[in-house]
Design an enzyme around this catalytic site. Structure first.
Site, PDB file in Angstrom:
ATOM      1  N   LYS A  21      -1.912 -57.721 -11.220  1.00 21.03           N
ATOM      2  CA  LYS A  21      -1.052 -58.899 -11.346  1.00 21.03           C
ATOM      3  C   LYS A  21       0.374 -58.434 -11.647  1.00 21.03           C
ATOM      4  CE  LYS A  21      -4.441 -60.377 -13.960  1.00 21.03           C
ATOM      5  NZ  LYS A  21      -4.984 -60.800 -15.215  1.00 21.03           N
TER       6      LYS A  21
ATOM      7  N   SER B 108      -4.514 -57.698 -23.500  1.00 18.34           N
ATOM      8  CA  SER B 108      -3.123 -57.964 -23.123  1.00 18.34           C
ATOM      9  C   SER B 108      -3.012 -59.309 -22.409  1.00 18.34           C
ATOM     10  CB  SER B 108      -2.612 -56.862 -22.188  1.00 18.34           C
ATOM     11  OG  SER B 108      -2.624 -55.622 -22.847  1.00 18.34           O
TER      12      SER B 108
ATOM     13  N   ARG C 205     -14.512 -52.998 -25.723  1.00 20.99           N
ATOM     14  CA  ARG C 205     -14.647 -54.145 -26.622  1.00 20.99           C
ATOM     15  C   ARG C 205     -16.041 -54.738 -26.474  1.00 20.99           C
ATOM     16  NH1 ARG C 205      -9.268 -56.501 -24.099  1.00 20.99           N
ATOM     17  NH2 ARG C 205     -10.574 -55.779 -22.418  1.00 20.99           N
TER      18      ARG C 205
ATOM     19  N   HIS D 126      -4.990 -51.232 -28.528  1.00 18.20           N
ATOM     20  CA  HIS D 126      -4.598 -49.999 -27.832  1.00 18.20           C
ATOM     21  C   HIS D 126      -4.101 -48.959 -28.834  1.00 18.20           C
ATOM     22  CE1 HIS D 126      -3.581 -52.776 -24.212  1.00 18.20           C
ATOM     23  NE2 HIS D 126      -4.713 -52.158 -23.948  1.00 18.20           N
TER      24      HIS D 126
END
Ligand code: PNS
Length: 156
Positions: free
Chosen positions: A41, A125, A88, A17
């Site tokens: 979540k 993450s 990515r 990030h």
């Protein structure tokens, strides 16, 4: 004046990030990080903690806002020129392209994708949290203040 809005959960911010945000700063006059208040979540870090981590990492170079509504509404409020996302692998593309089209459908805002630095292509993450929870070493994958914040959580 061009403004990039970089949205995400950032739970926690990773070096991937940070790399994307630094590169966005070279392209846009202003960069705003939009931290989603309630990711799908339950977050490990509260909105306030995630925002404070960015403030610590960028020392005023970027603005940080929390949000919990539609991303395009935040972009309009900020007068953002474009949304900026790091990409990515192929799975990111599948996830992101639908959102890019939807956001453009809603207000016409464009999404600019920056390829994640090669050394961080595998960093997310959620993987960082999983490895950390199981006692693995994530020190090379997150900024120092995030390591300190993880240590303070004392979960493993
Ligand atoms: O880091 P993440 O969890 O992949 O980020 C996803 C995020 C926050 C960018 C996405 O869920 C989002 O834009 N949420 C805001 C609500 C919204 O506008 N949803 C419609 C997206 S097309």
């Amino acid at each position: 004046m061009t403004t990039a809005l970089c949205p995400g959960s950032f739970d926690p911010p990773t070096l991937g990030h940070v790399d994307v945000l630094h590169r966005a700063l070279h392209i846009f006059d202003k960069v705003v990080v939009g931290v989603v208040a309630n990711p799908s979540k339950a977050p490990l870090f509260s909105l306030e903690e995630r925002a404070a981590l960015f403030a610590d990492l960028f020392d005023g170079q970027i603005e940080v806002v929390g949000f919990d509504g539609l991303l395009v509404d935040l972009a309009a409020d900020l007068g953002a020129t474009a949304l900026v996302k790091g990409l990515r692998e192929g799975a990111d593309w599948e996830y992101e392209i639908g959102m890019a089209h939807m956001n453009r459908h809603l207000t016409g805002i464009e999404t600019v994708f920056l390829p994640t630095a090669a050394e961080y292509r595998f960093v997310s993450s959620s993987l960082v949290k999983e490895v950390w929870r199981l006692g693995g070493d994530v020190a090379a994958l997150v900024p120092e203040p995030v390591m300190t914040a993880l240590a303070a959580k004392q979960e493993p």
